[in-house]
Each structure stands twice: as structure tokens, then as C-alpha cells.
Design a protein around this motif. Structure first.
Motif, PDB file in Angstrom:
ATOM      1  N   UNK A  95       0.837  -1.195   0.000  1.00 49.65           N
ATOM      2  CA  UNK A  95       0.000   0.000   0.000  1.00 49.65           C
ATOM      3  C   UNK A  95       0.877   1.251   0.000  1.00 49.65           C
ATOM      4  N   UNK A  96       0.462   2.246  -0.758  1.00 44.80           N
ATOM      5  CA  UNK A  96       1.091   3.549  -0.602  1.00 44.80           C
ATOM      6  C   UNK A  96       0.164   4.434   0.225  1.00 44.80           C
ATOM      7  N   UNK A  97       0.768   5.435   0.860  1.00 42.65           N
ATOM      8  CA  UNK A  97       0.002   6.301   1.738  1.00 42.65           C
ATOM      9  C   UNK A  97       0.605   7.698   1.723  1.00 42.65           C
ATOM     10  N   UNK A  98      -0.252   8.683   1.953  1.00 43.74           N
ATOM     11  CA  UNK A  98       0.155  10.090   1.960  1.00 43.74           C
ATOM     12  C   UNK A  98      -0.019  10.663   3.358  1.00 43.74           C
ATOM     13  N   UNK A  99       0.992  11.397   3.784  1.00 46.73           N
ATOM     14  CA  UNK A  99       1.006  11.977   5.123  1.00 46.73           C
ATOM     15  C   UNK A  99       1.326  13.457   5.021  1.00 46.73           C
ATOM     16  N   UNK A 100       0.467  14.287   5.547  1.00 39.26           N
ATOM     17  CA  UNK A 100       0.655  15.736   5.468  1.00 39.26           C
ATOM     18  C   UNK A 100       1.793  16.206   6.365  1.00 39.26           C
ATOM     19  N   UNK A 101       2.041  15.512   7.464  1.00 38.36           N
ATOM     20  CA  UNK A 101       3.016  15.995   8.436  1.00 38.36           C
ATOM     21  C   UNK A 101       4.378  15.328   8.322  1.00 38.36           C
ATOM     22  N   UNK A 102       4.405  13.999   8.133  1.00 34.60           N
ATOM     23  CA  UNK A 102       5.664  13.308   7.971  1.00 34.60           C
ATOM     24  C   UNK A 102       6.510  13.204   9.219  1.00 34.60           C
ATOM     25  N   UNK A 103       5.882  13.301  10.398  1.00 33.77           N
ATOM     26  CA  UNK A 103       6.651  13.285  11.634  1.00 33.77           C
ATOM     27  C   UNK A 103       6.807  11.887  12.206  1.00 33.77           C
ATOM     28  N   UNK A 104       5.819  11.043  12.011  1.00 33.34           N
ATOM     29  CA  UNK A 104       5.854   9.678  12.540  1.00 33.34           C
ATOM     30  C   UNK A 104       5.663   8.721  11.378  1.00 33.34           C
ATOM     31  N   UNK A 105       6.662   8.600  10.561  1.00 26.44           N
ATOM     32  CA  UNK A 105       6.555   7.973   9.258  1.00 26.44           C
ATOM     33  C   UNK A 105       6.301   6.487   9.295  1.00 26.44           C
ATOM     34  N   UNK A 106       6.594   5.799  10.400  1.00 27.74           N
ATOM     35  CA  UNK A 106       6.451   4.353  10.432  1.00 27.74           C
ATOM     36  C   UNK A 106       5.100   3.877  10.952  1.00 27.74           C
ATOM     37  N   UNK A 107       4.226   4.803  11.340  1.00 31.32           N
ATOM     38  CA  UNK A 107       2.968   4.441  11.994  1.00 31.32           C
ATOM     39  C   UNK A 107       1.810   4.625  11.031  1.00 31.32           C
ATOM     40  N   UNK A 108       0.981   3.614  10.881  1.00 31.29           N
ATOM     41  CA  UNK A 108      -0.103   3.666   9.900  1.00 31.29           C
ATOM     42  C   UNK A 108      -1.082   4.797  10.195  1.00 31.29           C
ATOM     43  N   UNK A 109      -1.404   5.031  11.454  1.00 33.06           N
ATOM     44  CA  UNK A 109      -2.430   6.027  11.776  1.00 33.06           C
ATOM     45  C   UNK A 109      -1.951   7.460  11.517  1.00 33.06           C
ATOM     46  N   UNK A 110      -0.680   7.646  11.239  1.00 31.09           N
ATOM     47  CA  UNK A 110      -0.169   8.977  10.932  1.00 31.09           C
ATOM     48  C   UNK A 110      -0.518   9.418   9.515  1.00 31.09           C
ATOM     49  N   UNK A 111      -0.907   8.474   8.684  1.00 26.77           N
ATOM     50  CA  UNK A 111      -1.145   8.767   7.276  1.00 26.77           C
ATOM     51  C   UNK A 111      -2.601   9.146   7.025  1.00 26.77           C
ATOM     52  N   UNK A 112      -2.768  10.104   6.120  1.00 24.77           N
ATOM     53  CA  UNK A 112      -4.089  10.661   5.871  1.00 24.77           C
ATOM     54  C   UNK A 112      -4.851   9.926   4.775  1.00 24.77           C
ATOM     55  N   UNK A 113      -4.146   9.419   3.781  1.00 24.11           N
ATOM     56  CA  UNK A 113      -4.797   8.777   2.640  1.00 24.11           C
ATOM     57  C   UNK A 113      -4.055   7.500   2.279  1.00 24.11           C
ATOM     58  N   UNK A 114      -4.835   6.523   1.802  1.00 26.95           N
ATOM     59  CA  UNK A 114      -4.283   5.212   1.436  1.00 26.95           C
ATOM     60  C   UNK A 114      -4.792   4.777   0.073  1.00 26.95           C
ATOM     61  N   UNK A 115      -3.943   4.034  -0.623  1.00 26.39           N
ATOM     62  CA  UNK A 115      -4.378   3.386  -1.844  1.00 26.39           C
ATOM     63  C   UNK A 115      -5.064   2.068  -1.540  1.00 26.39           C
ATOM     64  N   UNK A 116      -5.487   1.391  -2.597  1.00 29.76           N
ATOM     65  CA  UNK A 116      -6.237   0.148  -2.426  1.00 29.76           C
ATOM     66  C   UNK A 116      -5.332  -1.070  -2.305  1.00 29.76           C
ATOM     67  N   UNK A 117      -4.065  -0.906  -2.623  1.00 35.86           N
ATOM     68  CA  UNK A 117      -3.104  -1.985  -2.486  1.00 35.86           C
ATOM     69  C   UNK A 117      -2.859  -2.737  -3.779  1.00 35.86           C
ATOM     70  N   UNK A 118      -1.679  -3.314  -3.897  1.00 34.44           N
ATOM     71  CA  UNK A 118      -1.326  -4.158  -5.036  1.00 34.44           C
ATOM     72  C   UNK A 118      -0.590  -5.385  -4.511  1.00 34.44           C
ATOM     73  N   UNK A 119      -0.957  -6.555  -5.041  1.00 34.28           N
ATOM     74  CA  UNK A 119      -0.409  -7.816  -4.539  1.00 34.28           C
ATOM     75  C   UNK A 119       0.964  -8.090  -5.131  1.00 34.28           C
TER      76      UNK A 119
END
Length: 124
Positions: A95-119
Motif C-alpha cells: 500500500x502507498x500512503x500520503x502523510x501531510x506531516x511526515x513526523x511519525x513515518x512508520x505508523x499507519x495512523x499517521x497517514x491521511x490517505x491510502x491506496x487500495x493496495x497491489x499484490x
């Protein structure tokens, strides 16, 4: 609102390579830091790689360091994940994800938007 669409996944033999792409909608892509995560069956989603807004800084999990490379092209609203020397344990939905702040880059809940994923499946 940002929409993310991943592509480039597939089946590859161990030792092979794949390049994932994630293209974002909208005009504000360059204002987001971007991350890649992966989730194997029955496991939690985990951090893989992160890149800063201008691509000057990158960060990787220990499990992929030296094998994966994250990059971005802000003119194309796209972030990439080049994956080399793939191992069966790399098999997961990525999955790719976009984060407006970029302060806690390893934590999923820090990210604002997510893609649908690719296998990604790596055979031994």
C-alpha cells in the motif's frame, strides 16, 4: 482529498525485481510525504519505506534496507518502490500512503490517505 492508485504488483521468482508505482490525484501531491507499507496474510500492516516531500530524505525498514528504493516524481504525482533481490517473505499486499506531516513515518495512523493496495507474490 487525495486519491492514490497503486500498480506494478505481480508474481516474481525469488531474486527477481518489481517496481511499484502509486499515482495521486489532485494538485497537492508535493505537499505530502509518502510511504509504502505492506500486509501479509494474517499479519498487521507494517512500514516499508518513506520519502520526504522533495525526495531529499528517505527511510527504510531494516527488512528491506539495501534491496528496496523509494523515489518520487512530483511532476507526475507518482511515488515508486523499486524492489530488488526479492524474497518469499516479501510476499504481501503493498500500500502507498500520503502523510501531510511526515513526523511519525512508520505508523499507519499517521497517514491521511491510502491506496487500495497491489499484490506482490514472490515464489521460492
Amino acid at each position: 482529498q487525495v486519491q492514490l492508485v497503486e500498480s506494478g504488483g505481480g508474481l516474481v521468482q525469488a531474486g527477481g525485481s518489481l517496481r511499484l508505482s502509486c499515482t495521486a490525484s489532485g494538485r497537492t501531491f508535493s505537499s505530502y510525504t509518502m510511504g509504502w507499507f505492506r500486509q501479509a496474510p494474517g499479519k498487521e500492516r507494517v512500514f516499508v519505506a518513506h520519502i520526504s516531500r522533495g525526495a531529499s530524505n528517505t527511510h527504510y525498514s531494516e527488512s528491506v534496507k539495501g534491496r528496496f528504493t523509494i523515489s518520487r516524481d512530483n511532476t507526475k504525482n507518482t511515488v515508486y518502490l523499486q524492489m530488488n533481490s526479492l524474497k518469499p517473505e516479501d510476499t504481501a499486499v503493498y500500500y502507498c500512503a500520503a502523510d501531510r506531516n511526515g513526523l511519525t513515518m512508520t505508523i499507519t495512523r499517521a497517514y491521511d490517505y491510502w491506496g487500495q493496495g497491489t499484490q506482490v507474490t514472490v515464489s521460492s
